[in-house]
Design an enzyme around this catalytic site. Structure first.
Site, PDB file in Angstrom:
ATOM      1  N   ASP A   1      32.848 102.921  43.584  1.00  0.00           N
ATOM      2  CA  ASP A   1      31.407 103.146  43.392  1.00  0.00           C
ATOM      3  C   ASP A   1      31.031 103.266  41.924  1.00  0.00           C
ATOM      4  O   ASP A   1      30.111 104.006  41.562  1.00  0.00           O
ATOM      5  CB  ASP A   1      30.949 104.421  44.135  1.00  0.00           C
ATOM      6  N   GLU A   2      31.719 102.549  41.058  1.00  0.00           N
ATOM      7  CA  GLU A   2      31.442 102.640  39.625  1.00  0.00           C
ATOM      8  C   GLU A   2      30.211 101.839  39.231  1.00  0.00           C
ATOM      9  O   GLU A   2      29.752 101.942  38.088  1.00  0.00           O
ATOM     10  CB  GLU A   2      32.643 102.121  38.805  1.00  0.00           C
TER      11      GLU A   2
ATOM     12  N   LYS B   1      30.194  98.387  40.025  1.00  0.00           N
ATOM     13  CA  LYS B   1      30.744  97.046  39.756  1.00  0.00           C
ATOM     14  C   LYS B   1      29.747  95.962  40.164  1.00  0.00           C
ATOM     15  O   LYS B   1      29.665  94.925  39.542  1.00  0.00           O
ATOM     16  CB  LYS B   1      32.041  96.844  40.555  1.00  0.00           C
TER      17      LYS B   1
ATOM     18  N   GLN C   1      36.676  98.990  45.520  1.00  0.00           N
ATOM     19  CA  GLN C   1      37.119 100.384  45.357  1.00  0.00           C
ATOM     20  C   GLN C   1      37.472 100.631  43.879  1.00  0.00           C
ATOM     21  O   GLN C   1      36.893  99.996  43.029  1.00  0.00           O
ATOM     22  CB  GLN C   1      38.290 100.725  46.282  1.00  0.00           C
TER      23      GLN C   1
ATOM     24  N   THR D   1      28.257 102.487  52.171  1.00  0.00           N
ATOM     25  CA  THR D   1      28.816 102.053  53.444  1.00  0.00           C
ATOM     26  C   THR D   1      28.635 103.105  54.527  1.00  0.00           C
ATOM     27  O   THR D   1      28.327 102.785  55.665  1.00  0.00           O
ATOM     28  CB  THR D   1      30.308 101.681  53.256  1.00  0.00           C
TER      29      THR D   1
ATOM     30  N   ALA E   1      34.123  98.503  51.268  1.00  0.00           N
ATOM     31  CA  ALA E   1      33.382  98.377  50.005  1.00  0.00           C
ATOM     32  C   ALA E   1      31.934  98.041  50.318  1.00  0.00           C
ATOM     33  O   ALA E   1      31.611  97.688  51.452  1.00  0.00           O
ATOM     34  CB  ALA E   1      33.980  97.260  49.175  1.00  0.00           C
ATOM     35  N   GLY E   2      31.087  98.162  49.333  1.00  0.00           N
ATOM     36  CA  GLY E   2      29.738  97.705  49.599  1.00  0.00           C
ATOM     37  C   GLY E   2      28.735  98.086  48.547  1.00  0.00           C
ATOM     38  O   GLY E   2      28.862  99.121  47.910  1.00  0.00           O
ATOM     39  N   HIS E   3      27.793  97.220  48.343  1.00  0.00           N
ATOM     40  CA  HIS E   3      26.662  97.571  47.506  1.00  0.00           C
ATOM     41  C   HIS E   3      25.445  96.789  47.980  1.00  0.00           C
ATOM     42  O   HIS E   3      25.565  95.768  48.642  1.00  0.00           O
ATOM     43  CB  HIS E   3      26.943  97.334  46.023  1.00  0.00           C
TER      44      HIS E   3
HETATM   45  P1  IMP Z   1      39.434 103.497  53.774  1.00  0.00           P
HETATM   46  O1  IMP Z   1      39.458 102.493  52.689  1.00  0.00           O
HETATM   47  O2  IMP Z   1      38.276 103.351  54.713  1.00  0.00           O
HETATM   48  O3  IMP Z   1      40.750 103.593  54.496  1.00  0.00           O
HETATM   49  O4  IMP Z   1      39.224 104.953  53.102  1.00  0.00           O
HETATM   50  C1  IMP Z   1      40.218 105.540  52.284  1.00  0.00           C
HETATM   51  C2  IMP Z   1      39.579 106.283  51.124  1.00  0.00           C
HETATM   52  O5  IMP Z   1      38.993 105.350  50.229  1.00  0.00           O
HETATM   53  C3  IMP Z   1      38.477 107.244  51.529  1.00  0.00           C
HETATM   54  O6  IMP Z   1      38.477 108.333  50.645  1.00  0.00           O
HETATM   55  C4  IMP Z   1      37.224 106.426  51.301  1.00  0.00           C
HETATM   56  O7  IMP Z   1      36.092 107.232  51.091  1.00  0.00           O
HETATM   57  C5  IMP Z   1      37.611 105.662  50.056  1.00  0.00           C
HETATM   58  N1  IMP Z   1      36.887 104.388  49.910  1.00  0.00           N
HETATM   59  C6  IMP Z   1      37.077 103.254  50.596  1.00  0.00           C
HETATM   60  N2  IMP Z   1      36.236 102.300  50.176  1.00  0.00           N
HETATM   61  C7  IMP Z   1      35.513 102.847  49.179  1.00  0.00           C
HETATM   62  C8  IMP Z   1      34.484 102.322  48.322  1.00  0.00           C
HETATM   63  O8  IMP Z   1      34.092 101.162  48.371  1.00  0.00           O
HETATM   64  N3  IMP Z   1      33.985 103.202  47.412  1.00  0.00           N
HETATM   65  C9  IMP Z   1      34.455 104.474  47.307  1.00  0.00           C
HETATM   66  N4  IMP Z   1      35.397 104.979  48.081  1.00  0.00           N
HETATM   67  C10 IMP Z   1      35.934 104.173  49.006  1.00  0.00           C
END
Ligand code: IMP
Length: 417
Positions: free
Chosen positions: A13-14, A16, A220, A296, A39-41
């Site tokens: 969430d920087e 990007k 991420q 997300t 991920a997502g924006h």
């Molecule tokens: P997962 O990727 O859904 O397995 O989540 C694992 C960890 O990564 C959790 O702490 C999520 O909140 C974090 N995470 C996954 N995707 C993102 C993202 O796009 N931004 C920030 N944190 C993320």
């Protein structure tokens, strides 16, 4: 011509999205190499709000080709929904036949496991990311290219369920019916197969021609990397620059400029160590001013000060040539701004990231705040305090800051030569 790379150097969430969107205008090809629809924006174009989770941000440049690499885990359902936001993607979106598929059962496993973890939950996005990568590594996953023959794929999935029957029963995950499964797979095949290619070969050909500008878009952030992040509170892929090699089939020498992206402060969603987290009014103010809620999942993000120790570690891991500092305007109005310049760890002062980051206490340096940088577009126009803040981070992180973002607008960006 080598491919340039964008990578988050914090916990995701920087911002990007804004930088990729900005740079995508000058790139011919934009590739995702890891992660999935965790991920997502959201990007607003001509008043229309577009949610991007899997499709690379280059989709906003009508002339760019966008590639979803083999290192990405693809939820066909999520991807199809995302594709529906666009009129015609033919020739603009390509999906690696080696990318692994996320099915509904992966999501069910993800959620069931989080429930069972109780207070030790990772705080995943619940999108099935971990279980899909686990199946890939356990050599029981299914790849996008297999959608070519859905009878065979459906049977393989049924066999997978039969083999893991006891496990699924314990987690309360139901076995799909073969007929339902085939129907679902046929829908995925029809929607996705026209976009599926051997992405690695395609990229190699482009690199050999040397005529295309290629951008690799990380998802991420570094501190969520499966190997180098705050394990086990991480995502299940290699989020660092090296992930672009495995996630696209590139060699290290195919990668050129590496741009690290950081926010002017830190946030994290989910659980796990976050040394500079601020539990008081400053943290609350960062969340409010920075609109720090997950794109997300909508979860409020944990907020805190810039961690220069973690950022320096991330710059080394990724080989960052330069840094972009995002959301500097969120610090507007703070009287004092803190930055972690070192940690106290086992009674000593250290300036590296130990593997048990939960046991460090940050040592801060303080900077004077400023009134407002919102919308500033030239370095010369920044208040002196903001310049000192940026230069202070540069010194601590030992990496040049070339881009500074002062609002969500594409134009409100300072580019420093
Ligand atoms: P997962 O990727 O859904 O397995 O989540 C694992 C960890 O990564 C959790 O702490 C999520 O909140 C974090 N995470 C996954 N995707 C993102 C993202 O796009 N931004 C920030 N944190 C993320």
């Amino acid at each position: 011509m080598a491919a340039d790379l964008i990578v988050g150097i914090q916990w995701g969430d920087e911002g990007k999205g804004k930088i990729v969107d900005l740079l995508a205008q000058e790139y011919d090809v934009v590739c995702r190499y890891q992660g999935g629809h965790n991920a997502g924006h959201t990007i607003v174009v001509d008043g229309k709000s577009l949610a991007l989770h899997l499709i690379p941000s280059g989709i906003l440049n009508p002339n760019a080709t966008n590639i979803i690499g083999n290192g990405v885990v693809v939820s066909p359902e999520a991807l199809i929904k995302e594709m529906e936001q666009f009129d015609d993607l033919q020739g603009r979106l390509l999906i690696s036949d080696k990318a692994h598929l996320i099915f509904k059962y992966h999501e069910a496993i993800d959620k069931a496991k989080e429930r069972l973890r109780g207070k030790n939950a990772i705080g995943t996005t619940g999108r099935g990311i971990g279980p899909a990568y686990a199946d890939k590594v356990a050599r029981q996953g299914h790849r996008v290219g297999e959608l070519k023959d859905i009878d065979k794929l459906a049977q393989k999935i049924m066999d997978y369920f039969a083999m893991n029957e006891a496990y699924f029963k314990a987690l309360g995950v139901e076995t799909p019916s073969l007929e339902e499964l085939k129907k679902e797979l046929a829908h995925y095949r029809d929607a996705l197969m026209p976009y599926v290619i051997d992405a690695t070969n395609y990229l190699w050909e482009l690199l050999a021609l040397g005529e295309h500008k290629i951008l690799l878009e990380g998802a991420q952030g570094t501190m969520l990397d499966i190997d180098h992040g705050t394990y086990p509170y991480v995502t299940s892929s290699n989020t660092i620059a090296a992930g672009a090699c495995t996630g696209l089939g590139l060699a290290p020498k195919d990668i050129g400029r590496v741009i690290g992206i950081a926010k002017a402060y830190c946030t994290r969603v989910g659980n796990g160590p976050f040394p500079t987290e601020d539990f008081g009014p400053d943290g609350e103010r960062l969340r409010r001013q920075g609109h720090e809620f997950g794109t997300t999942t909508g979860r409020p993000r944990r907020c805190g000060w810039f961690d220069a120790v973690a950022a320096k570690y991330a710059c080394r891991l990724n080989g960052c040539d330069e840094l972009a500092i995002m959301k500097l305007d969120v610090l507007d109005g703070f009287e004092k701004i803190k930055v972690a310049s070192a940690y106290e760890y086992e009674g000593e002062r250290i300036d590296y990231v130990p593997s048990d980051l939960e046991n460090v206490t940050p040592i801060y340096v303080e900077f004077d705040g400023w009134e407002s940088v919102a919308g500033v577009r030239r370095w010369e126009d920044l208040p002196t305090e903001a310049k000192l803040y940026i230069e202070g981070i540069e010194d601590l992180v030992e990496t040049k800051i070339t881009i500074i973002s002062t609002s969500p607008d594409r134009e409100d960006t300072i580019v420093r030569k």
